[in-house]
Design an enzyme around this catalytic site. Structure first.
Site, PDB file in Angstrom:
ATOM      1  N   GLU A  12       0.815  -1.218   0.000  1.00 45.75           N
ATOM      2  CA  GLU A  12       0.000   0.000   0.000  1.00 45.75           C
ATOM      3  C   GLU A  12       0.852   1.274   0.000  1.00 45.75           C
ATOM      4  OE1 GLU A  12      -4.097  -1.739   1.983  1.00 45.75           O
ATOM      5  OE2 GLU A  12      -2.492  -1.140   3.344  1.00 45.75           O
ATOM      6  N   GLY A  78     -12.522  -4.391   1.350  1.00 50.36           N
ATOM      7  CA  GLY A  78     -13.526  -5.315   0.837  1.00 50.36           C
ATOM      8  C   GLY A  78     -14.818  -4.546   0.591  1.00 50.36           C
ATOM      9  N   ILE A 152     -12.899 -10.399   6.416  1.00 55.32           N
ATOM     10  CA  ILE A 152     -14.283 -10.861   6.203  1.00 55.32           C
ATOM     11  C   ILE A 152     -14.387 -11.589   4.859  1.00 55.32           C
ATOM     12  CG2 ILE A 152     -16.716 -10.172   6.063  1.00 55.32           C
ATOM     13  CD1 ILE A 152     -15.463  -9.605   8.846  1.00 55.32           C
ATOM     14  N   MET A 172      -9.501  -3.154   7.972  1.00 56.02           N
ATOM     15  CA  MET A 172      -9.020  -3.570   9.282  1.00 56.02           C
ATOM     16  C   MET A 172      -8.233  -2.500  10.054  1.00 56.02           C
ATOM     17  SD  MET A 172      -8.018  -7.512   8.267  1.00 56.02           S
ATOM     18  CE  MET A 172      -7.790  -8.051   9.957  1.00 56.02           C
ATOM     19  N   GLU A 173      -8.254  -1.248   9.570  1.00 54.89           N
ATOM     20  CA  GLU A 173      -7.470  -0.203  10.257  1.00 54.89           C
ATOM     21  C   GLU A 173      -8.168   1.150  10.396  1.00 54.89           C
ATOM     22  OE1 GLU A 173      -6.221  -1.727   7.411  1.00 54.89           O
ATOM     23  OE2 GLU A 173      -5.120  -3.293   8.477  1.00 54.89           O
ATOM     24  N   ASP A 196     -11.740  -6.827  -3.143  1.00 56.96           N
ATOM     25  CA  ASP A 196     -12.532  -8.076  -3.062  1.00 56.96           C
ATOM     26  C   ASP A 196     -13.943  -7.742  -2.592  1.00 56.96           C
ATOM     27  OD1 ASP A 196     -10.735  -7.867  -0.378  1.00 56.96           O
ATOM     28  OD2 ASP A 196     -12.739  -8.603   0.084  1.00 56.96           O
TER      29      ASP A 196
HETATM   30  N1  ADE Z   1      -9.349  -5.490   3.344  1.00 61.34           N
HETATM   31  C1  ADE Z   1      -9.549  -5.825   2.053  1.00 61.34           C
HETATM   32  N2  ADE Z   1     -10.460  -6.801   1.955  1.00 61.34           N
HETATM   33  C2  ADE Z   1     -10.858  -7.092   3.207  1.00 61.34           C
HETATM   34  C3  ADE Z   1     -11.775  -8.014   3.754  1.00 61.34           C
HETATM   35  N3  ADE Z   1     -12.476  -8.853   2.990  1.00 61.34           N
HETATM   36  N4  ADE Z   1     -11.922  -8.040   5.101  1.00 61.34           N
HETATM   37  C4  ADE Z   1     -11.208  -7.187   5.884  1.00 61.34           C
HETATM   38  N5  ADE Z   1     -10.328  -6.314   5.417  1.00 61.34           N
HETATM   39  C5  ADE Z   1     -10.151  -6.246   4.087  1.00 61.34           C
END
Ligand code: ADE
Length: 233
Positions: A12, A78, A152, A172-173, A196
């Site tokens: 990143e 995500g 997730i 996640m941050e 995703d």
């Molecule tokens: N960052 C990118 N994709 C993610 C996901 N599916 N869950 C958590 N953090 C993510």
């Protein structure tokens, strides 16, 4: 003006280091911070490693040790909203921790006493992002982002996060960075490019698109830096 650019993973921030080219590396708190001068401003770049605690350490360090006055986050996320596709750019209007749960005491998910369910992102930085996007013909999707210490990859969980927090994307941050910046009165901006759909294929999609989506996000952050620096002149 001292500006922090933060990611969670090496992929990143690598496009940023490549773009800016010349930097000094400072090691602190078991992490590396890359400092450079750019057009009269100082920029500090770092990746935190994954998760809310790591993000908290890095955001706090960028502000308290390095004296950063604004923080821009660049990375991947995500998708929750079904309209979002890989590579789309989302910006957080506000963020919440989806895994913060003291509902046993009658509180809503994401809430602890003396806190709030959502942390609002800086409106001025969002305004700058929108004008950059308009100028460059880029579509930016404004949404609530939900953050938790979980990757997730399950539709039921994703649907629950959508329903509970009205979020369009998850990662996640972000909410940890938001909490630190709001506590310390530092304007922040969270940008993510979709990697995703947080479903059963998420881990494969993440591996496939992490690099390309991270580059899309980093490229936009560079344009924002140019715009922020122009405005401070
Ligand atoms: N960052 C990118 N994709 C993610 C996901 N599916 N869950 C958590 N953090 C993510």
């Amino acid at each position: 003006m001292k500006i922090a650019i933060m990611g969670a993973m090496p992929e990143e921030i690598e496009p940023l280091l490549e773009y800016f080219g010349k930097y000094k590396t400072i090691e602190y708190a078991k992490n590396k911070f890359y400092t450079l001068d750019y057009k009269g401003s100082e920029i500090v770049i770092a990746y935190s490693k994954i998760g809310k605690v790591n993000a908290t350490i890095t955001a706090t360090t960028l502000i308290e040790k390095f004296g950063c006055e604004k923080l821009l986050f660049s990375g991947v996320a995500g998708a929750i909203a079904s309209s979002l596709k890989v590579g789309d750019l989302v910006i957080a209007t506000k963020l919440s921790q989806h895994d913060l749960d003291i509902t046993a005491f009658g509180h809503p998910y994401g809430y602890v006493p003396e806190g709030s369910v959502y942390e609002e992102a800086d409106k001025e930085l969002i305004k700058i992002a929108k004008s950059v996007a308009l100028k460059e013909g880029i579509e930016l999707i404004e949404t609530i982002i939900a953050t938790g210490d979980q990757f997730i990859c399950e539709v039921e969980k994703k649907d629950w996060i959508q329903k509970t927090f009205d979020a369009g994307a998850l990662e996640m941050e972000g909410a940890a960075v938001a909490l630190v910046c709001n506590a310390l009165d530092v304007p922040f901006f969270i940008l993510r490019s979709i990697s995703d759909a947080a479903d059963m294929d998420a881990s494969f999609s993440f591996d496939e698109f992490l690099e390309s989506s991270a580059k899309i996000s980093a490229k936009f952050i560079i344009s924002m830096i140019e715009s922020i620096i122009d405005k401070t002149k």
